[in-house]
Design a protein around this motif. Sequence first.
Motif, mmCIF file in Angstrom:
data_model
loop_
_atom_site.group_PDB
_atom_site.id
_atom_site.type_symbol
_atom_site.label_atom_id
_atom_site.label_comp_id
_atom_site.label_asym_id
_atom_site.label_seq_id
_atom_site.Cartn_x
_atom_site.Cartn_y
_atom_site.Cartn_z
ATOM 1 N N THR A 112 0.829 -1.200 0.000
ATOM 2 C CA THR A 112 0.000 0.000 0.000
ATOM 3 C C THR A 112 0.864 1.250 0.000
ATOM 4 O O THR A 112 0.586 2.218 -0.718
ATOM 5 N N LEU A 113 1.932 1.238 0.788
ATOM 6 C CA LEU A 113 2.867 2.366 0.808
ATOM 7 C C LEU A 113 3.488 2.579 -0.569
ATOM 8 O O LEU A 113 3.551 3.712 -1.069
ATOM 9 N N ALA A 114 3.941 1.489 -1.205
ATOM 10 C CA ALA A 114 4.559 1.602 -2.527
ATOM 11 C C ALA A 114 3.570 2.123 -3.556
ATOM 12 O O ALA A 114 3.908 2.984 -4.381
ATOM 13 N N ASN A 115 2.347 1.627 -3.536
ATOM 14 C CA ASN A 115 1.335 2.086 -4.485
ATOM 15 C C ASN A 115 0.957 3.540 -4.254
ATOM 16 O O ASN A 115 0.616 4.262 -5.198
ATOM 17 N N ALA A 116 0.998 3.987 -3.004
ATOM 18 C CA ALA A 116 0.726 5.393 -2.715
ATOM 19 C C ALA A 116 1.824 6.281 -3.288
ATOM 20 O O ALA A 116 1.551 7.335 -3.881
ATOM 21 N N VAL A 117 3.071 5.857 -3.132
ATOM 22 C CA VAL A 117 4.197 6.632 -3.669
ATOM 23 C C VAL A 117 4.118 6.713 -5.187
ATOM 24 O O VAL A 117 4.395 7.764 -5.787
ATOM 25 N N ALA A 118 3.724 5.622 -5.835
ATOM 26 C CA ALA A 118 3.623 5.585 -7.300
ATOM 27 C C ALA A 118 2.289 6.126 -7.812
ATOM 28 O O ALA A 118 2.050 6.113 -9.019
ATOM 29 N N ARG A 119 1.423 6.559 -6.910
ATOM 30 C CA ARG A 119 0.094 7.059 -7.262
ATOM 31 C C ARG A 119 -0.719 6.008 -8.018
ATOM 32 O O ARG A 119 -1.389 6.302 -9.008
ATOM 33 N N LEU A 120 -0.682 4.783 -7.537
ATOM 34 C CA LEU A 120 -1.408 3.691 -8.178
ATOM 35 C C LEU A 120 -2.609 3.232 -7.362
ATOM 36 O O LEU A 120 -3.260 2.248 -7.724
ATOM 37 N N LEU A 121 -2.905 3.899 -6.270
ATOM 38 C CA LEU A 121 -4.040 3.514 -5.437
ATOM 39 C C LEU A 121 -5.356 3.790 -6.152
ATOM 40 O O LEU A 121 -5.488 4.757 -6.896
ATOM 41 N N ARG A 122 -6.328 2.928 -5.911
ATOM 42 C CA ARG A 122 -7.672 3.104 -6.451
ATOM 43 C C ARG A 122 -8.669 3.019 -5.306
ATOM 44 O O ARG A 122 -8.405 2.382 -4.295
ATOM 45 N N PRO A 123 -9.835 3.640 -5.458
ATOM 46 C CA PRO A 123 -10.870 3.543 -4.414
ATOM 47 C C PRO A 123 -11.172 2.070 -4.128
ATOM 48 O O PRO A 123 -11.120 1.240 -5.045
ATOM 49 N N PRO A 124 -11.399 1.734 -2.849
ATOM 50 C CA PRO A 124 -11.671 2.620 -1.712
ATOM 51 C C PRO A 124 -10.441 3.130 -0.972
ATOM 52 O O PRO A 124 -10.578 3.666 0.127
ATOM 53 N N ALA A 125 -9.245 2.950 -1.532
ATOM 54 C CA ALA A 125 -8.042 3.460 -0.884
ATOM 55 C C ALA A 125 -7.906 4.952 -1.135
ATOM 56 O O ALA A 125 -8.235 5.446 -2.226
ATOM 57 N N ALA A 126 -7.409 5.681 -0.146
ATOM 58 C CA ALA A 126 -7.222 7.121 -0.290
ATOM 59 C C ALA A 126 -6.080 7.585 0.607
ATOM 60 O O ALA A 126 -5.954 7.140 1.758
ATOM 61 N N ILE A 127 -5.232 8.451 0.056
ATOM 62 C CA ILE A 127 -4.175 9.081 0.852
ATOM 63 C C ILE A 127 -4.826 10.173 1.694
ATOM 64 O O ILE A 127 -5.450 11.086 1.162
ATOM 65 N N THR A 128 -4.696 10.074 3.007
ATOM 66 C CA THR A 128 -5.364 11.019 3.902
ATOM 67 C C THR A 128 -4.447 12.121 4.405
ATOM 68 O O THR A 128 -4.935 13.172 4.842
ATOM 69 N N SER A 129 -3.142 11.910 4.348
ATOM 70 C CA SER A 129 -2.210 12.960 4.777
ATOM 71 C C SER A 129 -0.805 12.611 4.318
ATOM 72 O O SER A 129 -0.531 11.476 3.921
ATOM 73 N N GLY A 130 0.083 13.592 4.376
ATOM 74 C CA GLY A 130 1.489 13.360 4.078
ATOM 75 C C GLY A 130 1.943 13.947 2.757
ATOM 76 O O GLY A 130 1.162 14.546 2.012
ATOM 77 N N SER A 131 3.212 13.772 2.464
ATOM 78 C CA SER A 131 3.809 14.296 1.236
ATOM 79 C C SER A 131 4.848 13.323 0.707
ATOM 80 O O SER A 131 5.448 12.552 1.461
#
Length: 337
Positions: free
Chosen positions: A48-67
């Motif tokens: 999940t962390l890797a997909n967030a960094v690569a902007r590959l997340l899809r709903p229902p996943a969502a980045i809620t904070s951070g940079s």
Amino acid sequence: MNILEIHGLSVDYQSNSGAVHAVSDVSLDLRRGEILGLAGESGSGKSTLANAVARLLRPPAAITSGSVVYHRRDGTEVDVLGLKREELRAFRWKELAVVFQSAMNALNPVSTVGAQIDDVLRVHAPDLPRNARTERAVELLQRVGISADRRRSYPHELSGGMRQRAAIAIALALNPEIIIMDEPTTALDVVVQRDILQEIRTLREEYGFAVVFITHDLSLLMEISDRIAIMYAGRVVETGSAKALHRAPRHPYTLGLLRSFPRLRGPREELLGIPGTPPDLRSLPPGCAFHPRCRYAMDECAVTRPALLEGPEGAAACLLNDGAGVDPVPAGGQEGL
């Protein structure tokens, strides 16, 4: 020099029973040209962390904070989470590429491996002539140990190791600065695993890219990584060099992972696994999330969540290392286990 900086990143999965906090307040940095290992049990938040960094997340996943900040060689900074669609399209493959878990599922089953490399080049390097794209595809396949005639093979015609090598070749198509490898050796036998690891090291030395290598197998990371980050219940609980974590892990969870595989030298010893199961991310226990499974737990562990404190050789989120700096590992580190 850092090429990637992650600060306070959190990711939730929304469900009918509430939010699942898959990644919680993670801060990490990736240095240019290094291999950063990311380890932890299944469900710890690594992918999940890797997909967030690569902007590959899809709903229902969502980045809620951070940079997430990427540093180019010319000194400019890129806010990865702020990239618009076309900017993100250009960023991927050229500057960050991903080798997904299970190459058979990641590769297109109805397209040859050569055509899949050609697709990347055609979309992201439209000025490259067809002959040049073909030559590049052959070069990449040969570079990862696949003969040129296999360019016309479909994924199902390749062995598991060859499919994984093909996936790495596709990721290298545009010479990215960062490659995220999510369980790239899963389901491969130990001989093929070693070949893939050696190939990754050789390619890193030749091309100079940085790697985020994700796996649940800490022994693999000890062999390939420069630094390692350990995740548990969506949080980073320890970071340090591979040598430091092997010699003297500072968090009981890291110690448990190390004690779960045998030493190659010395007398035979009983393997000690980690008791219990990972917690429900929708309802984490109070205090330290690991304390119900920890053999070193104190009363305070049930009420206080330790911060990730920096030390001389890394950082650990454990009350045993808070203040007095008590080491849970006997003198001699792994050799004393």
